[in-house]
Design a protein around this motif. Structure first.
Motif, short mmCIF file in Angstrom:
data_model
loop_
_atom_site.label_atom_id
_atom_site.label_comp_id
_atom_site.label_asym_id
_atom_site.label_seq_id
_atom_site.Cartn_x
_atom_site.Cartn_y
_atom_site.Cartn_z
N SER A 1 1.98 5.81 1.42
CA SER A 1 2.08 7.29 1.39
C SER A 1 0.85 7.88 2.64
CB SER A 1 2.52 8.06 0.00
OG SER A 1 2.74 9.31 0.00
N LEU A 2 1.73 8.25 3.59
CA LEU A 2 0.62 9.02 4.84
C LEU A 2 1.08 9.95 4.83
CD1 LEU A 2 1.49 6.36 7.47
CD2 LEU A 2 -0.65 6.30 6.03
N ASN A 3 0.30 10.82 5.57
CA ASN A 3 -0.34 12.06 5.76
C ASN A 3 -0.01 12.66 6.21
OD1 ASN A 3 -1.11 15.46 6.15
ND2 ASN A 3 -2.12 15.05 4.29
N ASP B 1 -10.01 11.31 7.72
CA ASP B 1 -9.68 10.31 7.77
C ASP B 1 -8.82 9.44 7.71
OD1 ASP B 1 -13.41 10.20 8.06
OD2 ASP B 1 -12.98 10.76 5.83
N HIS B 2 -7.91 9.51 8.07
CA HIS B 2 -5.93 8.82 8.12
C HIS B 2 -6.62 7.53 8.79
CE1 HIS B 2 -2.13 9.52 7.77
NE2 HIS B 2 -2.06 9.34 7.19
N ILE C 1 -5.86 3.52 7.03
CA ILE C 1 -4.50 2.71 7.21
C ILE C 1 -5.40 2.03 7.55
CG2 ILE C 1 -3.20 2.31 8.91
CD1 ILE C 1 -2.75 5.37 9.25
N ASP C 2 -6.50 1.38 8.49
CA ASP C 2 -7.17 0.03 9.18
C ASP C 2 -7.57 -0.48 7.89
OD1 ASP C 2 -8.27 -1.63 11.20
OD2 ASP C 2 -10.00 -0.27 9.84
N GLU C 3 -8.41 0.37 6.51
CA GLU C 3 -9.08 -0.54 6.25
C GLU C 3 -7.86 -0.63 4.69
OE1 GLU C 3 -13.45 2.52 5.30
OE2 GLU C 3 -11.75 2.66 3.73
#
Length: 199
Positions: A164-166, A186-187, A191-193
């Protein structure tokens, strides 16, 4: 949803936002209907949200995704108190209809004040909204949700993780991004991690 929506008011008013008692001025000829006013400067009323959720429940979905932008798009009139009141009104409707369902939530850019703005050095203007929606976020992700407005969630019964993204982290309307040009909030790192863990 516009909790101030009023059926029978002008949908084609002279103001920048219509379908409310206070926007009933000028020479408008199109009236706001029970479920909304198509192609006019109005958001949907509570009746529409209730009808949609009744239809959703009739299909007994395994998962429900609630994607934000819950509050009215009445930018010239908005305040933090109004955003909070609108979120509370929408939450009341959703909770009354979806009490027994697995709901995944996201914030919309209008679920904060000022709309579309978030300074990622602070708790952000949508803190009240995140607090209200936290009940739908997995407990282990609660701190991340309250700090960043995003989280990950495993869907029960599936080998699936939902992010669930901001969207404020990349919304070109968010003028606060100029303060944090390298991966705001740090979005991308999140996602990458998270995707790397899934490999």
């Amino acid at each position: 949803m516009d909790y101030k929506y009023q059926e029978g008011t002008e949908a084609d008013c002279d103001a920048s936002y219509c379908c409310r008692a206070e926007s009933d001025s000028g020479t408008g000829s199109v009236k706001a209907g029970k479920f909304g006013a198509r192609n006019y400067r109005c958001d949907v009323p509570k009746a529409t949200v209730e009808a949609v959720l009744t239809q959703v429940v009739s299909h007994d979905p395994a998962y429900v995704f609630w994607t934000g932008d819950n509050t009215a798009h009445d930018d010239p009139f908005v305040s933090q108190d109004e955003v909070n009141a609108e979120l509370e009104a929408v939450l009341d409707v959703v909770m009354s209809k979806l009490t027994d369902y697995d709901v995944t939530v996201s914030m919309g850019n209008h679920d904060a004040f000022p709309n579309g703005q978030w300074n990622f050095d602070t708790d952000g203007p949508s803190y009240a909204g995140r607090e209200a929606l936290k009940q739908y976020v997995p407990a282990a992700e609660g701190d991340r949700w309250m700090t960043h407005g995003y989280y990950k969630k495993e869907l029960a019964g599936l080998d699936t993780v939902v992010l669930s993204l901001n969207t404020e982290s990349c919304d070109f309307h968010n003028q606060m991004l100029w303060r944090e040009l390298n991966d705001a909030n740090d979005h991308l790192k999140f996602i990458d991690e998270t995707l790397s863990e899934a490999e």
